[in-house]
Scaffold this motif. Sequence first.
Motif, short mmCIF file in Angstrom:
data_model
loop_
_atom_site.label_atom_id
_atom_site.label_comp_id
_atom_site.label_asym_id
_atom_site.label_seq_id
_atom_site.Cartn_x
_atom_site.Cartn_y
_atom_site.Cartn_z
N ALA A 203 0.91 -1.17 0.11
CA ALA A 203 -0.10 -0.09 0.03
C ALA A 203 0.95 1.21 -0.12
N SER A 204 0.40 2.22 -0.52
CA SER A 204 1.15 3.71 -0.41
C SER A 204 0.98 4.27 0.87
N ASN A 205 -0.07 3.88 1.75
CA ASN A 205 -0.49 4.33 3.06
C ASN A 205 0.38 3.23 3.86
N VAL A 206 1.28 3.90 4.77
CA VAL A 206 2.19 3.25 5.32
C VAL A 206 1.56 2.29 6.72
N ARG A 207 0.41 3.16 7.19
CA ARG A 207 -0.24 2.44 8.24
C ARG A 207 -0.97 1.22 7.75
N VAL A 208 -1.89 1.31 6.49
CA VAL A 208 -2.44 0.18 6.12
C VAL A 208 -1.68 -0.71 5.65
N MET A 209 -0.38 -0.43 5.04
CA MET A 209 0.62 -1.53 4.71
C MET A 209 1.05 -2.42 5.82
N ILE A 210 1.23 -1.73 6.88
CA ILE A 210 1.90 -2.48 8.07
C ILE A 210 0.58 -3.34 8.66
N GLU A 236 4.38 2.79 -4.44
CA GLU A 236 4.20 4.41 -4.65
C GLU A 236 5.00 5.20 -3.62
N ALA A 237 5.87 4.73 -3.13
CA ALA A 237 6.46 5.71 -1.96
C ALA A 237 6.98 6.92 -2.43
N GLY A 238 6.96 7.22 -3.95
CA GLY A 238 7.63 8.64 -4.31
C GLY A 238 8.98 8.85 -4.48
N ASP A 239 9.75 9.78 -4.16
CA ASP A 239 11.13 9.85 -4.65
C ASP A 239 11.81 10.68 -3.48
N GLY A 240 13.03 11.03 -3.47
CA GLY A 240 13.84 11.77 -2.56
C GLY A 240 13.67 11.17 -1.24
N ASP A 241 13.90 12.09 -0.21
CA ASP A 241 13.79 11.79 1.14
C ASP A 241 12.52 10.91 1.71
N GLU A 242 11.27 11.87 1.04
CA GLU A 242 10.03 11.08 1.33
C GLU A 242 9.71 9.73 1.17
N GLY A 243 10.38 9.35 -0.32
CA GLY A 243 10.25 7.96 -0.50
C GLY A 243 11.15 7.06 0.38
N ARG A 244 12.20 7.43 0.73
CA ARG A 244 13.16 6.75 1.46
C ARG A 244 12.70 6.66 2.98
N VAL A 245 11.94 7.58 3.47
CA VAL A 245 11.62 7.66 4.82
C VAL A 245 10.13 6.81 4.91
N LYS A 246 9.40 7.06 3.90
CA LYS A 246 8.12 6.11 3.88
C LYS A 246 8.59 4.65 3.77
N GLN A 572 4.41 12.75 8.51
CA GLN A 572 3.48 12.72 7.44
C GLN A 572 3.43 11.34 6.96
N GLY A 573 4.59 10.74 6.76
CA GLY A 573 4.59 9.10 6.76
C GLY A 573 3.49 8.34 7.29
N ALA A 574 3.38 8.71 8.85
CA ALA A 574 2.73 8.11 9.71
C ALA A 574 1.25 8.42 9.41
N ARG A 575 0.98 9.55 8.85
CA ARG A 575 -0.31 10.07 8.66
C ARG A 575 -0.90 10.83 10.03
N VAL A 576 0.04 11.19 10.94
CA VAL A 576 -0.22 11.86 12.03
C VAL A 576 -0.23 13.46 11.98
N ARG A 577 0.52 13.81 11.09
CA ARG A 577 0.49 15.19 10.96
C ARG A 577 1.08 15.67 9.55
N MET A 578 -0.02 16.32 8.65
CA MET A 578 0.16 16.51 7.25
C MET A 578 0.60 17.92 6.94
N SER A 579 1.58 17.97 6.91
CA SER A 579 2.47 19.35 6.84
C SER A 579 2.64 20.02 5.37
N LYS A 580 2.52 19.13 4.49
CA LYS A 580 2.84 19.20 3.06
C LYS A 580 1.94 18.62 2.10
#
Length: 679
Positions: A203-210, A236-246, A572-580
Amino acid sequence: MYQYRRRLTREVPFGALVLGGYQPVRVESMTNMHTMDTEATVAQCRRLYEAGCEIIRLTVPTEKDAENLRNIRDQLRRDGIATPLVADIHFSPKAALKAVEFVENIRVNPGNYAARPKFSSDEYSEEEYLREIEHVRTEFTPLVEKARQFGVSMRIGTNHGSLSDRIVSRFGNSPEGMVEAALEFARICEELGYYDILFSMKASNVRVMIQAYRLLVEKADGELKHAYPLHLGVTEAGDGDEGRVKSAMGIGALLEDGLGDTIRVSLTEDPVNEVPVGFAIVKKYNDFQLVKGDRGHIPIGQVVENRNRHNPSREKPPFSPFSYQRRLSRKVELAGMRVGGDETVRVETELHTPLANMDGVYAEALKRLAPEKPQDAIRSELVSVRVESSEDLDHLEQLQARLGDHARFVAASTGDISLFVRLLDKVSKARFDIVEGERLDKELLSHLKGERLAAVELCFLHEQATASAPAGVLLHLAEQLHQQGCERLFFSVQSNDALFATRRLVQAFNSRSLDYPLIVRYRESAAERLDSLISTSVQTGTLFCDGIGDMLALQTGLSVDDEVNLAFNILQGARVRMSKTEFISCPGCGRTYFELEQATAAIKKRMAHLKGLKIGIMGCIVNGPGEMADADFGYVGAGKNRINLYVGRECVDENISEQVAVDRLIELVKERGKWVDPV
């Protein structure tokens, strides 16, 4: 849940490799060349091989692509590249039946394979539901038989959002639906006596995937004949640091739980870039097995015996493993903010510059706090300084004077009880570090009675003791302070194993109904930037995905900007604070007929300021309206340089030119009232 113990599975062949059992966790990637382009695909496979990739997957949309796998495989083998190949199948049973002749493993998506029309709102009667299962059995059985004939293993790979209409009608687009879709195919395999299978629940949603992987293990291991290996990945994790962190958060959370036998990091980048990230994620767990000496093959009888042997009842986890629920905690006033309860998870970082360097520490504090930015911007909401001496106290006062109104966002920490007492009337939050193995000053509790300026954080510095030790000490203190009527308290553990130690702390607090807010604190000193991103994401992000934590406090060797961005990427990856803006972008594959990386970069450049909006950027319909699941808007490949645009799951513009698609996407956002101008 409280210590690392790898799940023992059946071993499954992958050509020259074996997955599962005590074998290393393998790293996989996927080509994004068109499979009919033999030369380009072979060249990319060679680059992946040279990067160390252990399993290579290729997309197979048609029978022609499947037939060309023969040429790709033969050329790779002539070049001395024996890396196992995986054929990625979604819709076509005919392509699957041909591809299985030329690869070591075949992946099928239960949501697409032999499925009826997609994304309808049809309801299914029980009779229709069973008839559809029988249709799947009829289409799937020949592939199972042929895979066994050719000695090919199979991955049953479910993706969140690409479930069949039938499954969605009964289970919704949920982890439960993902698991049931996979189990339907696994039951058919076992009925036919075919056991060389593994699973994935992406899943692209990390919580759903876990949650989906945990639920799969719970149900499959209770029902099926064998415990089968798992392939892990955040799609669909994305790119850059966001993709690596997720990716690190999702994959690492499960590896910490002992789950996972092979992984793929899905980045919207050159697939070669995925390989070092994958190895950085699995290194800890493969090294752990080397230390333990768990290597070599294990007889299937031993796996079955281990599984069937009576196991004592497992300890109850301090959170729900299969659904998200934030831990209940009280709210505490801190520097004009409220922390805990259902309040926003806050961010604290620590100043690197010594207090004695006043110009330097002042400049760093301003850079971290960024007071010129809006209140909800990406910035450190608290900065912490280390106080080691009376001179540091004087320097702290000078720093606060220079900061003026912003001085309330300064916290301080110390392990010296006399300095700690003096901090209680100087800063917004005073942290006292409890050093493992040292006697705790019996006067500590008495100092926390009465009124004071500072909120107090009690932090256990965990090193060699068991993960239960911090929980025992902090629980004792919390109970005593609760009896004293102390309210403005935080608790934390600083540990290399922050995940297990903090879980133990939550378990301990739950046992006494203590609702003090918790700070997820992590210190990382890795020399490599990538290692810092990964370990920090795994040890802290997993906790937030499980609903644990009211503040994230980081201390790393990263630059100021990287450290602050890492904190917000984790939340943001954990979907607990959407800052962007949340970009759900796929890596691309042979089905992609437009410049995916360029399009992603263009969309991010123009839309990254839209806080909280979720935008899916997909190479094709396979990763289209279904797999972007909860995206607000979608940009999906429709053919060569052609794009379909979606609002939710509704296609509102079809087959438009790539040259105008980004502009039109922005128009759609504006038409729906979701646009704000960038500051």
